[in-house]
Structure formats: C-alpha cells, structure tokens
Design a protein around this motif. Structure first.
Motif, PDB file in Angstrom:
ATOM      1  N   THR A   1       0.851  -1.185   0.000  1.00  0.00           N
ATOM      2  CA  THR A   1       0.000   0.000   0.000  1.00  0.00           C
ATOM      3  C   THR A   1       0.890   1.239   0.000  1.00  0.00           C
ATOM      4  O   THR A   1       2.103   1.157   0.258  1.00  0.00           O
ATOM      5  N   LEU A   2       0.311   2.389  -0.265  1.00  0.00           N
ATOM      6  CA  LEU A   2       1.088   3.628  -0.193  1.00  0.00           C
ATOM      7  C   LEU A   2       1.608   3.851   1.229  1.00  0.00           C
ATOM      8  O   LEU A   2       2.741   4.315   1.418  1.00  0.00           O
TER       9      LEU A   2
ATOM     10  N   GLU B   1      -2.917   4.009  -5.171  1.00  0.00           N
ATOM     11  CA  GLU B   1      -3.389   5.280  -4.622  1.00  0.00           C
ATOM     12  C   GLU B   1      -3.012   6.450  -5.524  1.00  0.00           C
ATOM     13  O   GLU B   1      -3.810   7.370  -5.729  1.00  0.00           O
ATOM     14  N   LEU B   2      -1.797   6.410  -6.076  1.00  0.00           N
ATOM     15  CA  LEU B   2      -1.392   7.461  -7.015  1.00  0.00           C
ATOM     16  C   LEU B   2      -2.248   7.421  -8.272  1.00  0.00           C
ATOM     17  O   LEU B   2      -2.661   8.456  -8.794  1.00  0.00           O
TER      18      LEU B   2
ATOM     19  N   SER C   1      -0.346  -1.302 -13.523  1.00  0.00           N
ATOM     20  CA  SER C   1       0.473  -2.362 -12.925  1.00  0.00           C
ATOM     21  C   SER C   1      -0.053  -2.798 -11.563  1.00  0.00           C
ATOM     22  O   SER C   1      -0.021  -3.985 -11.232  1.00  0.00           O
ATOM     23  N   SER C   2      -0.554  -1.852 -10.783  1.00  0.00           N
ATOM     24  CA  SER C   2      -1.031  -2.193  -9.439  1.00  0.00           C
ATOM     25  C   SER C   2      -2.359  -2.951  -9.472  1.00  0.00           C
ATOM     26  O   SER C   2      -2.709  -3.618  -8.501  1.00  0.00           O
ATOM     27  N   PHE C   3      -3.095  -2.867 -10.571  1.00  0.00           N
ATOM     28  CA  PHE C   3      -4.337  -3.617 -10.703  1.00  0.00           C
ATOM     29  C   PHE C   3      -4.081  -5.051 -11.172  1.00  0.00           C
ATOM     30  O   PHE C   3      -4.749  -5.983 -10.738  1.00  0.00           O
ATOM     31  N   VAL C   4      -3.133  -5.193 -12.108  1.00  0.00           N
ATOM     32  CA  VAL C   4      -2.958  -6.485 -12.793  1.00  0.00           C
ATOM     33  C   VAL C   4      -1.714  -7.233 -12.323  1.00  0.00           C
ATOM     34  O   VAL C   4      -1.470  -8.359 -12.743  1.00  0.00           O
ATOM     35  N   GLN C   5      -0.921  -6.617 -11.455  1.00  0.00           N
ATOM     36  CA  GLN C   5       0.308  -7.208 -10.912  1.00  0.00           C
ATOM     37  C   GLN C   5       1.261  -7.658 -12.012  1.00  0.00           C
ATOM     38  O   GLN C   5       1.931  -8.689 -11.929  1.00  0.00           O
ATOM     39  N   LEU C   6       1.302  -6.854 -13.049  1.00  0.00           N
ATOM     40  CA  LEU C   6       2.293  -6.945 -14.123  1.00  0.00           C
ATOM     41  C   LEU C   6       2.821  -5.536 -14.340  1.00  0.00           C
ATOM     42  O   LEU C   6       2.069  -4.565 -14.210  1.00  0.00           O
ATOM     43  N   ARG C   7       4.080  -5.429 -14.715  1.00  0.00           N
ATOM     44  CA  ARG C   7       4.696  -4.113 -14.793  1.00  0.00           C
ATOM     45  C   ARG C   7       5.569  -4.031 -16.041  1.00  0.00           C
ATOM     46  O   ARG C   7       6.351  -4.948 -16.316  1.00  0.00           O
TER      47      ARG C   7
END
Length: 215
Positions: free
Chosen positions: A62-63, A121-122, A142-148
C-alpha cells in the motif's frame, strides 16, 4: 465506425500516463523536491525508493507501506498525511496532450486504453483529479494487474481486455525501452518526445490533428 486513416486498421490507442498525459508525478525530480522540503537525506531516500517502489507499483504494498519504508522508518517532525499531500501535489497535467487524445477519441472513435506502471493510490488520485476516466475506456495499471512494464505480458493482457489484435493498436509512450517491447509484439508505436513531434507522427499516420496551444 473508425474514420479512414493512413492505417485503416487502427481502432485502439494504448497510452501511458506519466510523461505523456501527466507529469511523472513521483519521479526523481519530485523526490529531490521532497528531500529539500522535508530535509531528508536524498541518497538514502533514493536507495529506499529503488528497493521498494517496483513492489508498490505491482500492488503488493500500500502507499502507507511504501512511505513507511521510504520515510517513516524513524520518527519525523512531519506527518505521513503532510508527506502524502506533497507527493500527490507533484502530479500536473499536460493539457495539450490531454486535448489531443480527447480529440482522437471523439473524431475517430478510438478505444483509449491506458497501460501504465502506477501504484493504486497514485493512480486513483491522478485519474480522478485530472478526469482521465472521462475519455479513457479502461486502465491496465500495474497495481491492478500485478504486471509491470517492460514485462511483455502486460501488453498481451491489454490486448485481451481490449479485445483487439496487435495490428489494430497504436501505442504511445515516452520510454524507448517500453516502445521496443511493444514493437517486438507487433504493436505499432510512437515514442513520445513532445506534443509537436507526436502530433506530426499522428498526422503522418492519417489522423487529422487540430493543433492545441501548448500550456
């Protein structure tokens, strides 16, 4: 129905946020400003950022967790709320680019798909503050799909979610490495440098572009 263009198959625009529609928000220069504003040790801040930020962008911190590792691992004279407000305030819009993408969507009925590396959050703050959800059809964050990015799988997932093939997509990003990955998948791409260059490249593909005043 998509209006005739130089490439008649293009129906969808994949686009990054930081450096294209908005400032990077929490890039190196923003962290430099934070170090000055809050009297932080910049080398230590950068070391801790590099060790934790990718995990945050993957949605696995989390942030609050990230800032705990970054700054609040020891008592500070300022609050996390103060630091978070400063962090969010570093995001600024690129009005000409936003107007350009809105115009492309309206004129050519392009599907607009954000493919970005952003913490949850950003991402929420930036999307809501600058009304990106007013013209973006879906967010592959990336934070939704856990791929970056540069993981090629994030582009494959975006293709699946948008229900389009590679030859229907034009991709716009400011990072040459990410552009290279997309091109290797067969996705036609523009490496964004600035508004005039990108507008000219779009025009060369057959998209009629109204030149928006740069702000």
């Amino acid at each position: 129905m998509t209006e005739q263009t130089g490439n008649k198959r293009l129906t969808t625009l994949f686009i990054d946020i930081g450096g294209v529609l908005l400032s990077n928000g929490w890039g190196h220069e923003a962290r430099q400003r934070a170090a000055i504003r809050f009297k932080l040790d910049l080398p230590e801040l950068e070391k801790r950022h590099l060790l934790t930020f990718a995990t945050y962008e993957l949605g696995k911190l989390t942030l609050t967790d990230y800032l705990g590792f970054l700054v609040f691992y020891e008592k500070k004279a300022f609050s996390m709320a103060d630091f978070r407000a400063f962090m969010f305030a570093q995001s600024t819009p690129m009005p000409a680019m936003i107007a350009l993408i809105r115009q492309l969507k309206q004129t050519y009925q392009l599907k607009i798909v954000v493919v970005s590396n952003e913490g949850r959050e950003l991402n929420r703050h930036r999307t809501q503050t600058f009304a990106l959800n007013g013209f973006v059809d879906c967010f592959i964050s990336s934070s939704f799909v856990q791929l970056r990015k540069p993981d090629a799988d994030i582009y494959r997932l975006a293709l699946d979610i948008a229900q389009v093939s590679v030859n229907e997509v034009l991709y716009l990003d400011d990072q040459p490495l990410f552009i290279d990955v997309a091109r290797k998948l067969g996705i036609q791409s523009i490496c964004h440098l600035d508004y005039p260059t990108t507008a000219a490249e779009l025009a060369s593909l057959g998209f009629s572009v109204t030149h928006h005043e740069r702000v």
